[in-house]
Design a protein around this motif. Structure first.
Motif, PDB file in Angstrom:
ATOM      1  N   MET A  15     -16.749  -7.001   1.771  1.00 15.93           N
ATOM      2  CA  MET A  15     -15.311  -7.213   1.712  1.00 15.93           C
ATOM      3  C   MET A  15     -14.692  -6.284   0.669  1.00 15.93           C
ATOM      4  O   MET A  15     -15.120  -6.250  -0.476  1.00 15.93           O
ATOM      5  N   ASN A  16     -13.715  -5.485   1.080  1.00 13.73           N
ATOM      6  CA  ASN A  16     -13.077  -4.535   0.177  1.00 13.73           C
ATOM      7  C   ASN A  16     -12.000  -5.230  -0.648  1.00 13.73           C
ATOM      8  O   ASN A  16     -11.230  -6.011  -0.128  1.00 13.73           O
ATOM      9  N   THR A  17     -11.988  -4.934  -1.934  1.00 14.25           N
ATOM     10  CA  THR A  17     -10.914  -5.443  -2.779  1.00 14.25           C
ATOM     11  C   THR A  17      -9.866  -4.345  -2.912  1.00 14.25           C
ATOM     12  O   THR A  17     -10.184  -3.151  -2.866  1.00 14.25           O
ATOM     13  N   LEU A  18      -8.624  -4.747  -3.072  1.00 17.93           N
ATOM     14  CA  LEU A  18      -7.539  -3.773  -3.187  1.00 17.93           C
ATOM     15  C   LEU A  18      -7.602  -3.070  -4.535  1.00 17.93           C
ATOM     16  O   LEU A  18      -7.836  -3.688  -5.572  1.00 17.93           O
ATOM     17  N   SER A  19      -7.370  -1.761  -4.517  1.00 20.88           N
ATOM     18  CA  SER A  19      -7.255  -1.027  -5.771  1.00 20.88           C
ATOM     19  C   SER A  19      -5.887  -1.330  -6.376  1.00 20.88           C
ATOM     20  O   SER A  19      -5.009  -1.876  -5.713  1.00 20.88           O
ATOM     21  N   SER A  20      -5.699  -0.936  -7.624  1.00 22.62           N
ATOM     22  CA  SER A  20      -4.411  -1.156  -8.289  1.00 22.62           C
ATOM     23  C   SER A  20      -3.289  -0.454  -7.533  1.00 22.62           C
ATOM     24  O   SER A  20      -2.184  -0.989  -7.400  1.00 22.62           O
ATOM     25  N   LEU A  21      -3.570   0.742  -7.023  1.00 26.36           N
ATOM     26  CA  LEU A  21      -2.561   1.477  -6.265  1.00 26.36           C
ATOM     27  C   LEU A  21      -2.217   0.748  -4.970  1.00 26.36           C
ATOM     28  O   LEU A  21      -1.049   0.600  -4.612  1.00 26.36           O
ATOM     29  N   ASP A  22      -3.236   0.257  -4.271  1.00 31.02           N
ATOM     30  CA  ASP A  22      -2.998  -0.492  -3.023  1.00 31.02           C
ATOM     31  C   ASP A  22      -2.185  -1.757  -3.299  1.00 31.02           C
ATOM     32  O   ASP A  22      -1.297  -2.110  -2.522  1.00 31.02           O
ATOM     33  N   GLU A  23      -2.497  -2.431  -4.400  1.00 28.06           N
ATOM     34  CA  GLU A  23      -1.752  -3.639  -4.754  1.00 28.06           C
ATOM     35  C   GLU A  23      -0.290  -3.317  -5.069  1.00 28.06           C
ATOM     36  O   GLU A  23       0.616  -4.057  -4.697  1.00 28.06           O
ATOM     37  N   MET A  24      -0.074  -2.191  -5.749  1.00 28.51           N
ATOM     38  CA  MET A  24       1.293  -1.777  -6.077  1.00 28.51           C
ATOM     39  C   MET A  24       2.070  -1.476  -4.800  1.00 28.51           C
ATOM     40  O   MET A  24       3.221  -1.917  -4.647  1.00 28.51           O
ATOM     41  N   ILE A  25       1.464  -0.759  -3.877  1.00 30.67           N
ATOM     42  CA  ILE A  25       2.122  -0.430  -2.606  1.00 30.67           C
ATOM     43  C   ILE A  25       2.410  -1.702  -1.819  1.00 30.67           C
ATOM     44  O   ILE A  25       3.516  -1.888  -1.287  1.00 30.67           O
ATOM     45  N   ALA A  26       1.435  -2.606  -1.778  1.00 26.76           N
ATOM     46  CA  ALA A  26       1.637  -3.874  -1.059  1.00 26.76           C
ATOM     47  C   ALA A  26       2.757  -4.687  -1.699  1.00 26.76           C
ATOM     48  O   ALA A  26       3.565  -5.312  -0.999  1.00 26.76           O
ATOM     49  N   ALA A  27       2.845  -4.670  -3.021  1.00 31.91           N
ATOM     50  CA  ALA A  27       3.894  -5.423  -3.724  1.00 31.91           C
ATOM     51  C   ALA A  27       5.272  -4.844  -3.425  1.00 31.91           C
ATOM     52  O   ALA A  27       6.238  -5.588  -3.230  1.00 31.91           O
ATOM     53  N   LEU A  28       5.387  -3.520  -3.368  1.00 29.27           N
ATOM     54  CA  LEU A  28       6.675  -2.886  -3.088  1.00 29.27           C
ATOM     55  C   LEU A  28       7.162  -3.179  -1.674  1.00 29.27           C
ATOM     56  O   LEU A  28       8.357  -3.160  -1.406  1.00 29.27           O
ATOM     57  N   ARG A  29       6.253  -3.497  -0.774  1.00 31.01           N
ATOM     58  CA  ARG A  29       6.627  -3.784   0.613  1.00 31.01           C
ATOM     59  C   ARG A  29       7.370  -5.106   0.761  1.00 31.01           C
ATOM     60  O   ARG A  29       7.946  -5.373   1.808  1.00 31.01           O
ATOM     61  N   CYS A  30       7.391  -5.935  -0.281  1.00 30.13           N
ATOM     62  CA  CYS A  30       8.128  -7.194  -0.185  1.00 30.13           C
ATOM     63  C   CYS A  30       9.635  -6.964  -0.206  1.00 30.13           C
ATOM     64  O   CYS A  30      10.407  -7.844   0.153  1.00 30.13           O
ATOM     65  N   LEU A  31      10.069  -5.768  -0.598  1.00 36.41           N
ATOM     66  CA  LEU A  31      11.500  -5.467  -0.646  1.00 36.41           C
ATOM     67  C   LEU A  31      12.034  -5.276   0.767  1.00 36.41           C
ATOM     68  O   LEU A  31      11.357  -4.709   1.621  1.00 36.41           O
ATOM     69  N   PRO A  32      13.277  -5.738   1.023  1.00 29.35           N
ATOM     70  CA  PRO A  32      13.834  -5.593   2.379  1.00 29.35           C
ATOM     71  C   PRO A  32      13.998  -4.128   2.754  1.00 29.35           C
ATOM     72  O   PRO A  32      14.448  -3.313   1.951  1.00 29.35           O
ATOM     73  N   GLY A  33      13.597  -3.801   3.971  1.00 31.91           N
ATOM     74  CA  GLY A  33      13.747  -2.448   4.481  1.00 31.91           C
ATOM     75  C   GLY A  33      12.708  -1.467   3.998  1.00 31.91           C
ATOM     76  O   GLY A  33      12.794  -0.278   4.278  1.00 31.91           O
ATOM     77  N   VAL A  34      11.725  -1.937   3.240  1.00 28.89           N
ATOM     78  CA  VAL A  34      10.689  -1.038   2.724  1.00 28.89           C
ATOM     79  C   VAL A  34       9.417  -1.220   3.545  1.00 28.89           C
ATOM     80  O   VAL A  34       8.783  -2.270   3.510  1.00 28.89           O
ATOM     81  N   GLY A  35       9.083  -0.196   4.287  1.00 30.87           N
ATOM     82  CA  GLY A  35       7.865  -0.200   5.089  1.00 30.87           C
ATOM     83  C   GLY A  35       6.714   0.435   4.323  1.00 30.87           C
ATOM     84  O   GLY A  35       6.852   0.794   3.150  1.00 30.87           O
ATOM     85  N   PRO A  36       5.571   0.602   4.984  1.00 31.21           N
ATOM     86  CA  PRO A  36       4.392   1.142   4.302  1.00 31.21           C
ATOM     87  C   PRO A  36       4.594   2.542   3.719  1.00 31.21           C
ATOM     88  O   PRO A  36       4.177   2.810   2.597  1.00 31.21           O
ATOM     89  N   LYS A  37       5.256   3.433   4.468  1.00 26.66           N
ATOM     90  CA  LYS A  37       5.452   4.807   3.979  1.00 26.66           C
ATOM     91  C   LYS A  37       6.411   4.844   2.791  1.00 26.66           C
ATOM     92  O   LYS A  37       6.166   5.540   1.805  1.00 26.66           O
ATOM     93  N   SER A  38       7.510   4.088   2.882  1.00 26.08           N
ATOM     94  CA  SER A  38       8.468   4.049   1.767  1.00 26.08           C
ATOM     95  C   SER A  38       7.817   3.469   0.521  1.00 26.08           C
ATOM     96  O   SER A  38       8.017   3.972  -0.588  1.00 26.08           O
ATOM     97  N   ALA A  39       7.050   2.393   0.691  1.00 24.80           N
ATOM     98  CA  ALA A  39       6.366   1.770  -0.454  1.00 24.80           C
ATOM     99  C   ALA A  39       5.396   2.754  -1.087  1.00 24.80           C
ATOM    100  O   ALA A  39       5.295   2.848  -2.317  1.00 24.80           O
ATOM    101  N   GLN A  40       4.705   3.496  -0.256  1.00 28.16           N
ATOM    102  CA  GLN A  40       3.754   4.495  -0.757  1.00 28.16           C
ATOM    103  C   GLN A  40       4.481   5.584  -1.547  1.00 28.16           C
ATOM    104  O   GLN A  40       4.054   5.964  -2.648  1.00 28.16           O
ATOM    105  N   ARG A  41       5.603   6.086  -1.010  1.00 28.18           N
ATOM    106  CA  ARG A  41       6.387   7.115  -1.716  1.00 28.18           C
ATOM    107  C   ARG A  41       6.889   6.590  -3.057  1.00 28.18           C
ATOM    108  O   ARG A  41       6.860   7.296  -4.067  1.00 28.18           O
TER     109      ARG A  41
END
Length: 199
Positions: free
Chosen positions: A1-27
């Motif tokens: 089972m893979n655990t999320l890296s700090s970067l992955d967690e940050m990107i996933a957290a940013l996706r909770c914002l309205p209108g923010v998809g995976p690419k926007s969160a990554q940017r």
């Protein structure tokens, strides 16, 4: 089972914002880490502080750091008028229009059975109690959408059953429009031309 890296967690957290998809969160994550680490730390601190210290005002249900917000405590407001809005952004728009000097109740949403939002989720029992205090008129300033109209109709029935005068802002606002996107002149005219509604 893979655990999320700090970067992955940050990107996933940013996706909770309205209108923010995976690419926007990554940017956003890459920008904060590469170009604005101080900004990222300031954002993290501000979010943490806000989540810990902001709650709902005991009277109007708006966001506040105190039990009763400054607007509800103000002696300059007309306590005989109570304006019901859907969201805090709608309250801010009403204040910017400078056409209303009464009190508010913020629903924090609108009736939407498909989304699981019913009267309990909007704390309508608190609204009825607030309206019974010393209110002469409740002004419904919900958005002119299907859900906003249904919410206004439901509240009208509740409050008219208590003998409370209810009015609805005039339809100077575009049908399907939302208060936060309306210019202040149009909103001011809609409030001035409100009319009484009955259950």
């Amino acid at each position: 089972m893979n655990t999320l890296s700090s970067l992955d967690e940050m990107i996933a957290a940013l996706r909770c914002l309205p209108g923010v998809g995976p690419k926007s969160a990554q940017r956003m994550a890459y920008h904060l880490l590469q170009r604005d680490k101080p900004g990222a730390l300031r954002l993290a601190r501000a979010l943490g502080h806000a989540v810990e210290s902001i709650h709902h005002c005991a009277k109007c249900n708006n966001f506040s750091e105190e039990e009763i917000c400054a607007l509800c405590r103000s002696p300059k407001r007309d306590a005989s008028l109570l304006c019901v809005v859907e969201m805090p952004a709608d309250l801010l728009m009403m204040e910017q229009a400078q056409c209303y000097r009464g009190m508010y109740f913020v629903l924090m949403g609108r009736l939407s059975p498909l989304d699981g939002i019913g009267p309990r989720e909007l704390h309508l029992e608190r609204l009825v109690r607030r309206a019974q205090e010393n209110t002469c008129e409740v002004i419904l300033a919900t958005n002119f959408t299907v859900e906003g109209d249904a919410t206004a109709h439901y509240i009208t029935i509740l409050l008219c059953a208590q003998g409370i005068k209810v009015s609805r802002i005039a339809r100077g606002l575009p049908v399907g429009g939302e208060l936060e996107h309306v210019d202040s002149g149009t909103l001011a005219q809609a409030v001035l031309e409100r009319r009484e509604v009955t259950g």
